[in-house]
Motif scaffolding. Structure first.
Motif, PDB file in Angstrom:
ATOM      1  N   THR A  12       3.963  -2.985  -5.667  1.00  0.00           N
ATOM      2  CA  THR A  12       4.640  -1.945  -4.890  1.00  0.00           C
ATOM      3  C   THR A  12       6.114  -2.306  -4.792  1.00  0.00           C
ATOM      4  OG1 THR A  12       4.139  -3.165  -2.887  1.00  0.00           O
ATOM      5  CG2 THR A  12       2.642  -1.379  -3.472  1.00  0.00           C
ATOM      6  N   LYS A  13       6.969  -1.287  -4.883  1.00  0.00           N
ATOM      7  CA  LYS A  13       8.408  -1.587  -4.851  1.00  0.00           C
ATOM      8  C   LYS A  13       8.898  -1.798  -3.429  1.00  0.00           C
ATOM      9  CE  LYS A  13      10.436   0.099  -9.060  1.00  0.00           C
ATOM     10  NZ  LYS A  13       9.971   1.377  -9.632  1.00  0.00           N
ATOM     11  N   LYS A  14       8.631  -0.810  -2.593  1.00  0.00           N
ATOM     12  CA  LYS A  14       9.242  -0.846  -1.260  1.00  0.00           C
ATOM     13  C   LYS A  14       8.547  -1.868  -0.363  1.00  0.00           C
ATOM     14  CE  LYS A  14      10.515   3.881  -1.975  1.00  0.00           C
ATOM     15  NZ  LYS A  14       9.908   5.213  -1.893  1.00  0.00           N
ATOM     16  N   THR A  15       7.230  -1.911  -0.435  1.00  0.00           N
ATOM     17  CA  THR A  15       6.493  -2.893   0.373  1.00  0.00           C
ATOM     18  C   THR A  15       6.924  -4.312  -0.022  1.00  0.00           C
ATOM     19  OG1 THR A  15       4.643  -1.350   0.490  1.00  0.00           O
ATOM     20  CG2 THR A  15       4.192  -3.616   1.119  1.00  0.00           C
ATOM     21  N   ALA A  55       1.067   0.106   3.092  1.00  0.00           N
ATOM     22  CA  ALA A  55       1.693   1.434   3.011  1.00  0.00           C
ATOM     23  C   ALA A  55       0.615   2.495   3.229  1.00  0.00           C
ATOM     24  CB  ALA A  55       2.341   1.623   1.651  1.00  0.00           C
ATOM     25  N   THR A  56       1.051   3.728   3.439  1.00  0.00           N
ATOM     26  CA  THR A  56       0.107   4.849   3.513  1.00  0.00           C
ATOM     27  C   THR A  56       0.316   5.727   2.291  1.00  0.00           C
ATOM     28  OG1 THR A  56       0.236   4.827   5.920  1.00  0.00           O
ATOM     29  CG2 THR A  56      -0.701   6.797   4.898  1.00  0.00           C
ATOM     30  N   TRP A  57      -0.749   6.003   1.608  1.00  0.00           N
ATOM     31  CA  TRP A  57      -0.708   6.873   0.424  1.00  0.00           C
ATOM     32  C   TRP A  57      -1.700   8.014   0.624  1.00  0.00           C
ATOM     33  CZ3 TRP A  57      -1.170   3.142  -4.440  1.00  0.00           C
ATOM     34  CH2 TRP A  57      -0.026   2.325  -4.513  1.00  0.00           C
ATOM     35  N   PHE A  58      -1.660   8.960  -0.270  1.00  0.00           N
ATOM     36  CA  PHE A  58      -2.693  10.018  -0.352  1.00  0.00           C
ATOM     37  C   PHE A  58      -2.945  10.749   0.966  1.00  0.00           C
ATOM     38  CE2 PHE A  58      -4.306   6.414  -3.103  1.00  0.00           C
ATOM     39  CZ  PHE A  58      -3.797   6.911  -4.285  1.00  0.00           C
ATOM     40  N   ASP A  59      -1.908  11.145   1.669  1.00  0.00           N
ATOM     41  CA  ASP A  59      -2.087  11.881   2.932  1.00  0.00           C
ATOM     42  C   ASP A  59      -2.993  11.135   3.907  1.00  0.00           C
ATOM     43  OD1 ASP A  59      -0.529  13.772   1.792  1.00  0.00           O
ATOM     44  OD2 ASP A  59      -2.146  15.185   1.368  1.00  0.00           O
ATOM     45  N   GLY A  60      -2.566   9.975   4.302  1.00  0.00           N
ATOM     46  CA  GLY A  60      -3.273   9.273   5.367  1.00  0.00           C
ATOM     47  C   GLY A  60      -4.325   8.292   4.922  1.00  0.00           C
ATOM     48  N   GLY A  89       5.847   4.181   5.576  1.00  0.00           N
ATOM     49  CA  GLY A  89       5.444   5.577   5.612  1.00  0.00           C
ATOM     50  C   GLY A  89       6.668   6.466   5.590  1.00  0.00           C
ATOM     51  N   ASP A  90       6.414   7.753   5.497  1.00  0.00           N
ATOM     52  CA  ASP A  90       7.483   8.750   5.407  1.00  0.00           C
ATOM     53  C   ASP A  90       7.233   9.773   6.512  1.00  0.00           C
ATOM     54  OD1 ASP A  90       8.923  11.035   4.802  1.00  0.00           O
ATOM     55  OD2 ASP A  90       8.460  11.021   2.662  1.00  0.00           O
ATOM     56  N   ASN A  97       0.445  12.282   9.252  1.00  0.00           N
ATOM     57  CA  ASN A  97      -0.285  11.064   8.864  1.00  0.00           C
ATOM     58  C   ASN A  97       0.648   9.861   8.804  1.00  0.00           C
ATOM     59  OD1 ASN A  97      -1.520  13.501   7.035  1.00  0.00           O
ATOM     60  ND2 ASN A  97      -3.088  12.156   7.865  1.00  0.00           N
ATOM     61  N   LEU A  99       2.213   6.597   8.763  1.00  0.00           N
ATOM     62  CA  LEU A  99       1.786   5.198   8.930  1.00  0.00           C
ATOM     63  C   LEU A  99       0.280   5.018   9.173  1.00  0.00           C
ATOM     64  CD1 LEU A  99       4.234   3.113   8.963  1.00  0.00           C
ATOM     65  CD2 LEU A  99       3.457   2.506  11.235  1.00  0.00           C
TER      66      LEU A  99
END
Ligand SMILES: Cc1cc2nc3c(=O)[nH]c(=O)nc-3n(C[C@H](O)[C@H](O)[C@H](O)COP(=O)(O)O)c2cc1C
Length: 168
Positions: A12-15, A55-60, A89-90, A97, A99
């Motif tokens: 993962t880049k940001k994590t 991280a949170t992916w895929f809508d929660g 998260g974003d 959703n 985080l």
């Protein structure tokens, strides 16, 4: 001696960037960096204090590389261990959703007997709902690279000060 790890996916880049900031902030060569995508149960269980990037992916949902390890986690006895979760998260893109991954992972760890530390205030964030909330606090550190990237360093630094006390 208490063993501490920072566990996150090296892919993962940001994590990964936040994990490195945390490592630099602690400035303690005894803290080990561990790739979440290659972790074994023995390695995981060898640590007393674990800082985990989620991280949170895929809508929660949790990133899919956790799928393999979560069933193992759900069988572990984590009594006596302390975990501090940092989540990415974003809040604008996924306000319902935000985080969530931190909440999902935090609940699993607590179910297995772990103690969570490093809870933080929601002040300065705007979102509709988050599974990462407990008594109006985030169950870890909330990083929003997309919308508040300029605050990353300051948020990480404050969290490290907090963890130094809560891990003690
Ligand atoms: C397809 C997709 C789904 C996402 N879903 C969520 C979400 O449900 N909640 C949230 O807070 N962030 C969500 N995000 C934002 C990511 O968590 C954010 O971009 C994070 O910085 C990714 O970190 P990484 O690159 O280290 O995996 C999503 C991003 C993508 C691309």
């Amino acid at each position: 001696m208490t063993k501490t790890a920072i566990i996150y996916s090296y892919n993962t880049k940001k994590t990964s960037k936040i994990a490195t900031l945390i490592q630099e902030g602690f400035n303690d060569p005894a803290i080990e960096m561990i790739n979440a995508e290659e972790i074994t149960e023995d390695t995981f269980l060898s640590f007393d204090h674990i800082i985990m990037g989620v991280a949170t992916w895929f809508d929660g949902e949790l990133p899919n590389f956790w799928d393999e390890f979560v069933p193992a986690l759900e069988e572990m006895d984590l009594t006596g261990k302390k975990f501090a979760l940092f989540g990415l998260g974003d809040q604008k893109g996924y306000p319902e959703n935000f985080l969530d991954g931190v909440g999902i992972m935090g609940e699993i760890l607590e179910e297995q007997g772990a103690a969570l530390v490093g809870f933080t205030s929601t002040e300065g964030y705007e979102f509709e709902s988050s599974r990462a909330l407990r008594n109006e606090q985030f169950m870890g550190l909330a990083i929003d690279y997309e919308n508040q990237g300029s605050m990353n360093k300051q948020r990480v630094a404050a969290w490290i000060d907090q963890l130094r006390k809560e891990f003690a």
